[in-house]
Design a protein around this motif. Structure first.
Motif, PDB file in Angstrom:
ATOM      1  N   ALA A 213       0.829  -1.203   0.000  1.00 49.55           N
ATOM      2  CA  ALA A 213       0.000   0.000   0.000  1.00 49.55           C
ATOM      3  C   ALA A 213       0.864   1.254   0.000  1.00 49.55           C
ATOM      4  CB  ALA A 213      -0.922   0.013   1.217  1.00 49.55           C
ATOM      5  N   ALA A 214       0.268   2.323  -0.492  1.00 51.07           N
ATOM      6  CA  ALA A 214       0.864   3.647  -0.372  1.00 51.07           C
ATOM      7  C   ALA A 214       0.131   4.363   0.756  1.00 51.07           C
ATOM      8  CB  ALA A 214       0.728   4.417  -1.682  1.00 51.07           C
ATOM      9  N   ALA A 215       0.862   4.768   1.777  1.00 51.60           N
ATOM     10  CA  ALA A 215       0.266   5.397   2.956  1.00 51.60           C
ATOM     11  C   ALA A 215       0.464   6.904   2.910  1.00 51.60           C
ATOM     12  CB  ALA A 215       0.889   4.830   4.229  1.00 51.60           C
ATOM     13  N   THR A 216      -0.572   7.628   3.330  1.00 49.83           N
ATOM     14  CA  THR A 216      -0.477   9.082   3.434  1.00 49.83           C
ATOM     15  C   THR A 216      -0.745   9.490   4.872  1.00 49.83           C
ATOM     16  OG1 THR A 216      -1.244   9.364   1.147  1.00 49.83           O
ATOM     17  CG2 THR A 216      -1.310  11.298   2.578  1.00 49.83           C
ATOM     18  N   LEU A 217       0.186  10.225   5.461  1.00 52.02           N
ATOM     19  CA  LEU A 217       0.063  10.699   6.838  1.00 52.02           C
ATOM     20  C   LEU A 217      -0.729  12.006   6.865  1.00 52.02           C
ATOM     21  CD1 LEU A 217       3.701  10.037   8.119  1.00 52.02           C
ATOM     22  CD2 LEU A 217       1.761   8.468   7.990  1.00 52.02           C
ATOM     23  N   ILE A 259       5.984   8.138  15.367  1.00 53.62           N
ATOM     24  CA  ILE A 259       6.373   8.768  14.104  1.00 53.62           C
ATOM     25  C   ILE A 259       6.554  10.255  14.343  1.00 53.62           C
ATOM     26  CG2 ILE A 259       5.608   9.277  11.745  1.00 53.62           C
ATOM     27  CD1 ILE A 259       4.090   6.634  11.815  1.00 53.62           C
ATOM     28  N   ALA A 260       7.616  10.802  13.800  1.00 50.59           N
ATOM     29  CA  ALA A 260       7.944  12.213  14.031  1.00 50.59           C
ATOM     30  C   ALA A 260       6.755  13.109  13.695  1.00 50.59           C
ATOM     31  CB  ALA A 260       9.154  12.606  13.189  1.00 50.59           C
ATOM     32  N   GLY A 261       6.387  13.948  14.661  1.00 50.79           N
ATOM     33  CA  GLY A 261       5.317  14.909  14.451  1.00 50.79           C
ATOM     34  C   GLY A 261       3.920  14.390  14.708  1.00 50.79           C
ATOM     35  N   LEU A 262       3.805  13.115  15.127  1.00 54.38           N
ATOM     36  CA  LEU A 262       2.481  12.539  15.345  1.00 54.38           C
ATOM     37  C   LEU A 262       2.377  11.928  16.733  1.00 54.38           C
ATOM     38  CD1 LEU A 262       1.914  10.699  11.946  1.00 54.38           C
ATOM     39  CD2 LEU A 262       0.794  12.793  12.707  1.00 54.38           C
ATOM     40  N   PRO A 263       1.179  11.971  17.328  1.00 55.51           N
ATOM     41  CA  PRO A 263       0.988  11.303  18.622  1.00 55.51           C
ATOM     42  C   PRO A 263       0.956   9.795  18.428  1.00 55.51           C
ATOM     43  CG  PRO A 263      -1.097  12.158  17.839  1.00 55.51           C
ATOM     44  CD  PRO A 263      -0.048  12.647  16.872  1.00 55.51           C
ATOM     45  N   GLU A 264       0.887   9.064  19.522  1.00 50.84           N
ATOM     46  CA  GLU A 264       0.876   7.610  19.426  1.00 50.84           C
ATOM     47  C   GLU A 264      -0.411   7.109  18.765  1.00 50.84           C
ATOM     48  OE1 GLU A 264       1.815   3.731  22.282  1.00 50.84           O
ATOM     49  OE2 GLU A 264       1.728   5.750  23.144  1.00 50.84           O
ATOM     50  N   TYR A 265      -1.549   7.690  19.146  1.00 46.94           N
ATOM     51  CA  TYR A 265      -2.836   7.267  18.601  1.00 46.94           C
ATOM     52  C   TYR A 265      -3.677   8.487  18.258  1.00 46.94           C
ATOM     53  CZ  TYR A 265      -1.387   3.022  21.062  1.00 46.94           C
ATOM     54  OH  TYR A 265      -0.666   1.949  21.526  1.00 46.94           O
ATOM     55  N   GLY A 266      -4.778   8.230  17.532  1.00 47.30           N
ATOM     56  CA  GLY A 266      -5.756   9.284  17.293  1.00 47.30           C
ATOM     57  C   GLY A 266      -5.570  10.066  16.005  1.00 47.30           C
ATOM     58  N   TRP A 267      -4.651   9.657  15.141  1.00 50.98           N
ATOM     59  CA  TRP A 267      -4.452  10.382  13.883  1.00 50.98           C
ATOM     60  C   TRP A 267      -4.972   9.560  12.709  1.00 50.98           C
ATOM     61  CZ3 TRP A 267      -0.629   7.749  10.969  1.00 50.98           C
ATOM     62  CH2 TRP A 267       0.218   6.913  11.708  1.00 50.98           C
ATOM     63  N   MET A 268      -5.282  10.254  11.621  1.00 49.53           N
ATOM     64  CA  MET A 268      -5.883   9.609  10.465  1.00 49.53           C
ATOM     65  C   MET A 268      -4.809   9.110   9.503  1.00 49.53           C
ATOM     66  SD  MET A 268      -9.077   9.751  11.140  1.00 49.53           S
ATOM     67  CE  MET A 268      -9.761   9.191   9.576  1.00 49.53           C
ATOM     68  N   LEU A 269      -5.010   7.899   9.016  1.00 47.54           N
ATOM     69  CA  LEU A 269      -4.087   7.284   8.070  1.00 47.54           C
ATOM     70  C   LEU A 269      -4.862   6.842   6.838  1.00 47.54           C
ATOM     71  CD1 LEU A 269      -1.213   6.239   7.444  1.00 47.54           C
ATOM     72  CD2 LEU A 269      -1.861   4.101   8.576  1.00 47.54           C
ATOM     73  N   ARG A 270      -4.322   7.176   5.678  1.00 45.71           N
ATOM     74  CA  ARG A 270      -4.930   6.799   4.401  1.00 45.71           C
ATOM     75  C   ARG A 270      -4.051   5.745   3.744  1.00 45.71           C
ATOM     76  NH1 ARG A 270      -4.747  10.866  -0.716  1.00 45.71           N
ATOM     77  NH2 ARG A 270      -5.809   9.580  -2.278  1.00 45.71           N
ATOM     78  N   LEU A 271      -4.658   4.617   3.386  1.00 42.47           N
ATOM     79  CA  LEU A 271      -3.929   3.510   2.769  1.00 42.47           C
ATOM     80  C   LEU A 271      -4.536   3.219   1.408  1.00 42.47           C
ATOM     81  CD1 LEU A 271      -3.833   1.153   5.885  1.00 42.47           C
ATOM     82  CD2 LEU A 271      -1.906   2.491   5.000  1.00 42.47           C
TER      83      LEU A 271
END
Length: 330
Positions: A213-217, A259-271
């Protein structure tokens, strides 16, 4: 110009409708293209047990329809009152609010109570209410097995249920997407050198297996990813999960860190699922699993790097299948 439907997935057939509406509108000064989108699927109200899994959220559909040429996307909530309207009532309400020049629909369009409205009924209503009806012929797609398939949401669902994400991308006109929030899992991956993002999604999850997959942060950064979908049979678990290992330089085997600039949980990931790599299997030891995961990551990175070119992906996926079951127990 008006086009009506559920538009789940906004596949190449849906986009053909919008393009036709756009072509007609562009020849009429001031004309606009409005897509009326049922959300959720009316079957959720009429027959919940028969409602299909969603391929996309309303927000995704709205963005894709606008990219295809719609000026406005209007959500139609399938309330019992709306679904109980006769074809004449539905058309009259739409004419009163939008004053359409034309309706643009597929050849199997149905609307109104008990799906009594057809394109012929719509054309008859148009003659007395001042609009035309444009019927777009079915769109097909050539799959990797040389079958010609209709571009339908049901086709996409069948392909995904069989892990055929490459063919699903052909029907969709883009890779199938899983988009969701990263939530806490069992945290096992960080202890074995492969920390994964557990993604909670609301749309259809493809068949169990490993996918490239291609992931977008959230900040727009893009990374290749190895995505595992299934129940983690090596560890005896039964709950299905979507886990993405993001292929960052130097991450494999390194001490876990966010991941640099992101919290451990609660962020959106696009795959964006590019290709199926192998089926999910149970390994006889943790060492065998880790060796296979290394191979999976190499292959996923290579597949994403070739950007989904069918010839290149086929070559890489064939090598993946040849080696995928090494050290595994079915």
């Amino acid at each position: 110009m008006v086009t009506v439907g559920t538009f789940d997935g906004v596949h190449v057939g849906h986009r053909a409708l919008v393009r036709r509406a756009r072509d007609i509108a562009d020849r009429r000064p001031g004309a606009r293209v409005v897509a009326l989108v049922f959300d959720p699927n009316p079957l959720v109200v009429l027959r919940p047990e028969a409602a299909p899994p969603l391929l996309s959220t309303f927000e995704q559909r709205s963005a894709w329809l606008k990219a295809a040429g719609a000026d406005e996307v209007v959500r139609l909530e399938p309330t019992p009152e709306l679904l109980g309207e006769t074809p004449e009532q539905f058309v009259d309400r739409t004419v009163a609010s939008l004053r359409p020049i034309a309706f643009v629909e597929g050849n199997d369009f149905r609307f109104g109570r008990a799906r009594a409205g057809t394109n012929a009924v719509l054309a008859e209503l148009g003659r007395s209410r001042g609009f035309q009806v444009e019927v777009v012929q079915p769109v097909t797609a050539a799959l990797n097995d040389h079958q010609i398939a209709p571009a339908r949401s049901t086709t996409v669902r069948w392909l995904l249920s069989n892990g055929r994400v490459g063919d699903a991308a052909t029907v969709l006109g883009r890779p199938y997407e899983l988009h969701g929030v990263v939530v806490q899992g069992d945290r096992r991956g960080r202890t074995i050198g492969f920390p994964t993002a557990n993604v909670r999604v609301s749309t259809m999850v493809p068949a169990d297996g490993v996918y490239a997959a291609a992931a977008t942060l959230p900040d727009g950064r893009e990374l290749p990813a190895a995505v595992s979908i299934g129940t983690k049979p090596t560890f005896g678990e039964r709950e299905r999960a979507v886990e993405a290992f993001l292929l960052q330089p130097g991450q494999r085997g390194a001490k876990w860190a966010t991941i640099a600039g992101l919290p451990e949980y609660g962020w959106m990931l696009r795959l964006r699922l590019v290709a199926w790599v192998r089926e999910q299997v149970r390994f006889h030891s943790l060492e065998a699993l880790l060796e296979q995961m290394e191979r999976d990551c190499d292959r996923c990175e290579e597949i994403v790097r070739c950007k989904g070119d069918p010839k290149d992906v086929s070559s890489v996926s064939s090598r993946a299948m040849a080696a995928g079951a090494k050290g595994a127990i079915a």
